[in-house]
Design a protein around this motif. Structure first.
Motif, short mmCIF file in Angstrom:
data_model
loop_
_atom_site.label_atom_id
_atom_site.label_comp_id
_atom_site.label_asym_id
_atom_site.label_seq_id
_atom_site.Cartn_x
_atom_site.Cartn_y
_atom_site.Cartn_z
N PRO A 221 -66.56 18.89 -63.08
CA PRO A 221 -65.84 19.80 -64.58
C PRO A 221 -65.91 21.44 -64.07
CG PRO A 221 -68.21 18.84 -64.50
CD PRO A 221 -67.43 18.59 -63.43
N ALA A 222 -67.05 22.08 -63.03
CA ALA A 222 -67.38 23.32 -62.50
C ALA A 222 -65.59 23.68 -61.69
CB ALA A 222 -68.25 23.94 -61.91
N ARG A 261 -64.82 21.44 -70.68
CA ARG A 261 -65.43 22.10 -70.75
C ARG A 261 -66.40 22.81 -71.51
NH1 ARG A 261 -61.52 25.34 -66.33
NH2 ARG A 261 -62.84 23.27 -63.76
N VAL A 283 -70.31 25.27 -66.11
CA VAL A 283 -68.90 24.43 -66.53
C VAL A 283 -67.86 24.08 -66.44
CG1 VAL A 283 -70.16 24.09 -68.66
CG2 VAL A 283 -68.60 25.82 -68.47
N GLY A 284 -67.50 25.64 -65.22
CA GLY A 284 -66.28 26.10 -64.93
C GLY A 284 -65.29 27.19 -64.64
#
Length: 321
Positions: A221-222, A261, A283-284
């Motif tokens: 997700p990141a 996210r 989380v990005g």
């Protein structure tokens, strides 16, 4: 990891309320607590679930019902039997007159009723705490659903019943993990039943292209995903991926990724002491400011306000499609 696994990884039982009810008809059991989800299995005998403002649902031997959101829910045999016990919390059950039941109603640890030999045996387990990931899963479920016994052979029910009946060191932890496993197996069985409409993301996981895109986003997700990179990884054009993803999932790829996210960030804000900046990078998002902007857009509040538990003044849509 797939979307269902990610969502369920954030729904963990902690100190779950378990009980066995052994009763002779007529009887009525009312659940009137704030648990976000209760699993009820009819080990033997028959009963009916009577949700508020809904038609009664029959339960036969081995059937399991999932009751979403706080009560009240009434389970009875026959369907119009008066309530003989109201479950308020782990330590409080009320009799028909509203007074707490005495130890005379107990038939052992976590066991209540007339006699251990009574014809109807009901096993229930309730989640006491809902995580931030929970609403995304629960929003995909009806208030009450029933998984028939012949649709899901599950030895976990027998394991839970045995554990409830035989207290031992670490019992609560064992019951919590068994409840988590039971939830997973029952949901998978229910999603596959004829006539059931699973959430869009669950159905999309079976598509060779969109399912791969979903798994890529959930596994990393990141990563700074773009539609172009996802399309390349899936062996399809950018425009074709965008069309297929939106058609199956109900939202464009980057919108889905932003929602997921923020979902993960919300869970970490409530369950860790990490700074907003650290969570943002996990989380990005490159900065806390970037996460805050996304959080405000998706949730209608800020990460800091969410961590404090402040009420949302301008609610946004928080459920994945």
């Amino acid at each position: 990891m797939d979307a269902l696994a990610d969502l369920l990884s954030g729904v963990r039982a902690r100190g779950a309320l378990f009980s066995r009810s052994v009763m002779t008809p007529p009887w009525g059991l009312r659940f009137d607590h704030t648990s976000p989800l209760t699993l009820v299995t009819m080990v033997r005998g028959h009963a009916w679930i009577a949700p508020t403002d809904a038609e009664p649902l029959a339960l036969g031997p081995g059937d399991t019902a999932l009751l979403r959101a706080p009560g009240p829910h009434t389970i009875a045999h026959p369907v119009d039997a008066p309530v003989s016990c109201t479950v308020v919390d782990a330590d409080l059950c009320l009799g028909p007159d509203g007074t707490p039941l005495t130890e005379e109603a107990a038939l052992g640890a976590r066991t209540y009723g007339d006699s251990l030999e009574a014809p109807d045996l009901l096993l229930s387990g309730s989640y006491e705490v809902g995580d931030d990931l929970g609403p995304y899963l629960f929003s995909a479920l009806p208030p009450v659903l029933v998984v028939p016994a012949d649709e899901c052979y599950d030895p976990l029910d027998a394991m839970i019943a045995a554990e409830v009946a035989c207290p031992a060191p670490g019992q609560q932890l064992v019951l919590d993990r068994l409840l988590d496993l039971a939830l997973i197996t029952k949901l998978r069985a229910w999603f596959s039943l004829p006539g059931v409409e699973p959430p869009a993301w669950y159905t999309a996981m079976g598509d060779p292209v969109v399912g791969r895109a979903l798994r890529l986003m959930h596994n990393r997700p990141a990563h700074p995903w773009t539609v172009a990179e996802l399309a390349e990884r899936c062996g399809i054009s950018r425009a074709a991926l965008a069309r297929a993803f939106t058609a199956l999932v109900g939202t464009p790829p980057m919108t889905y990724l932003a929602q997921w996210r923020v979902c993960m960030a919300a869970e970490r804000l409530r369950t860790t002491d990490e700074t907003v900046d650290t969570i943002a990078r996990r989380v990005g998002y490159s900065t806390a400011f970037a996460l805050s902007a996304a959080f405000k857009r998706v949730r209608g509040t800020t990460p800091t306000a969410h961590r404090r538990g402040d009420p949302v003044t301008s609610p946004a849509s928080t459920a994945l499609p």
